[in-house]
Design a protein around this motif. Sequence first.
Motif, PDB file in Angstrom:
ATOM      1  N   SER A   1       0.839  -1.188   0.000  1.00 27.83           N
ATOM      2  CA  SER A   1       0.000   0.000   0.000  1.00 27.83           C
ATOM      3  C   SER A   1       0.872   1.235   0.000  1.00 27.83           C
ATOM      4  O   SER A   1       2.105   1.167   0.057  1.00 27.83           O
ATOM      5  N   VAL A   2       0.215   2.408  -0.061  1.00 27.74           N
ATOM      6  CA  VAL A   2       0.931   3.674  -0.069  1.00 27.74           C
ATOM      7  C   VAL A   2       1.747   3.840   1.208  1.00 27.74           C
ATOM      8  O   VAL A   2       2.822   4.438   1.200  1.00 27.74           O
TER       9      VAL A   2
ATOM     10  N   THR B   1      -7.727   8.069   3.725  1.00 26.59           N
ATOM     11  CA  THR B   1      -7.711   6.606   3.577  1.00 26.59           C
ATOM     12  C   THR B   1      -8.198   6.255   2.180  1.00 26.59           C
ATOM     13  O   THR B   1      -9.328   6.575   1.818  1.00 26.59           O
ATOM     14  N   LEU B   2      -7.342   5.595   1.414  1.00 23.33           N
ATOM     15  CA  LEU B   2      -7.695   5.213   0.051  1.00 23.33           C
ATOM     16  C   LEU B   2      -8.302   3.823   0.025  1.00 23.33           C
ATOM     17  O   LEU B   2      -7.955   2.972   0.853  1.00 23.33           O
TER      18      LEU B   2
ATOM     19  N   GLN C   1      -8.579   0.031  -1.008  1.00 21.31           N
ATOM     20  CA  GLN C   1      -7.436  -0.867  -1.114  1.00 21.31           C
ATOM     21  C   GLN C   1      -6.960  -1.045  -2.553  1.00 21.31           C
ATOM     22  O   GLN C   1      -5.752  -1.086  -2.813  1.00 21.31           O
TER      23      GLN C   1
ATOM     24  N   ASP D   1      -5.166   2.067  -3.482  1.00 22.81           N
ATOM     25  CA  ASP D   1      -3.925   2.097  -2.715  1.00 22.81           C
ATOM     26  C   ASP D   1      -2.861   1.224  -3.379  1.00 22.81           C
ATOM     27  O   ASP D   1      -1.702   1.613  -3.530  1.00 22.81           O
TER      28      ASP D   1
ATOM     29  N   TYR E   1       0.843   2.261  -5.381  1.00 23.38           N
ATOM     30  CA  TYR E   1       2.101   1.607  -5.026  1.00 23.38           C
ATOM     31  C   TYR E   1       2.761   0.990  -6.268  1.00 23.38           C
ATOM     32  O   TYR E   1       3.965   1.145  -6.494  1.00 23.38           O
TER      33      TYR E   1
END
Length: 431
Positions: free
Chosen positions: A295-296, A323-324, A326, A329, A333
């Motif tokens: 994730s980020v 909050t992104l 998933q 996110d 990445y």
Amino acid sequence: MTRRILGLPLRSVVFDLAVVGAVALLALAAATTQAGGWAAAVVGLVMAAALVWRRRRPVAVTVVVAALAITQVAFGWGALPYDLAVLVALYSVVKYAEQLRAGIVAGVVAAIGVVLAAVQTPSQVEWYFPAIYYGLVTGAVWLAALNVRTRRLYVLSLEERAATLEREREAEARAAVAEERTRIARELHDVVAHSMAVMIVQADGARYMIDQSPETARNAVRIVADTGRQALDDMRRLVGVLREPSPAEPGPGDPANPDAGTLVDRADGTGERAAGGAPPPTAGLVAEPVHRRPSVGELPALLDRFRAAGLRVRYTVDGPPGTLPQALDLTVYRLVQEALTNTLKHAGVGAVVEVTLEHVADAVVLGVVDDGQGRPAVTPAPSGGHGLVGMRERVSVYDGSLIAGPRLAGGWQVRARLPLPSAPTTEVIAA
């Protein structure tokens, strides 16, 4: 588009008709003065008519013209002006016959005809002087035809090779897209599976708390609904990507994608980005465990690994992170990971890279820009990569935009804008 008549280009047909007309005029012009008279003129006209098919049936035309020339020699008429048809037929069979063997046989027959024609030519000198003259002219025509045939076959081979390479490139691109879609499907499967697990936990908690704490149960049910909407949205995107064919790559200025830039994969060998910097082994920088969902929040660790590999990376985050989802996110990445891997391969060790992550109200904006000033490569990076193919697939899942290409100041840039889903994101409350 070139006009065609009977499958041949118009200019080729016009040229052949001009040659036929010239031979016919030569046959008629001296009909009353040449040896053989009108009988010889008829032979010349038949030769002219046969030349119409010299491109399509070169062997047959050469046989007909040679038979008529032998008839001419048998009657003792000697060389006549319309024998130009013999040279034209010889040129045609060498150039257009499927096998060069037919041209070689025609050359041998022409050599015999040269000797016979020289013997019958009235001259003040020995017969071999006209034979040498006729032989030089005939040999020059044969060699010219051979040279043109060689160039023609070479061009045809280049065209066939180009067509084959284009087909292979298209097949390779389709395979790369299919592979990346499979990877996306596997990763989104993990996201959906996680969402289902959260929904089950929250639903069980609501069932046990519905009598003791109705407010807690209502909150759990709300989380179930929000999580289900998010999972459904992710699944809809996944199904859309797997069903639809890969969209055409937008070019610069495409009104359908105003953010589109120069989309060139630096690893595909097209030379759009000069390779620079010999990258150390990067397998450890790319590979992830099968069930891991980066994730980020793990970007600092990823950047540290690239710093250890030799890149000078600066990381900037603008705006409240929030909050992104998933899936989004994971996409951010992977985009950073792919962009930095390409930088290490092509810009080289020691390149300065600026990674920016901007959180705005309705989107996440990512930028990875390098200066291209790494150390020169000892061994160029291998060609045939499909990094941007995968990046475009990931960005298209969220209907985002991707700009990738060289900068005027030097180096390379990757900029992606990923719109945020409309569904709200909430914290998970355990029952």
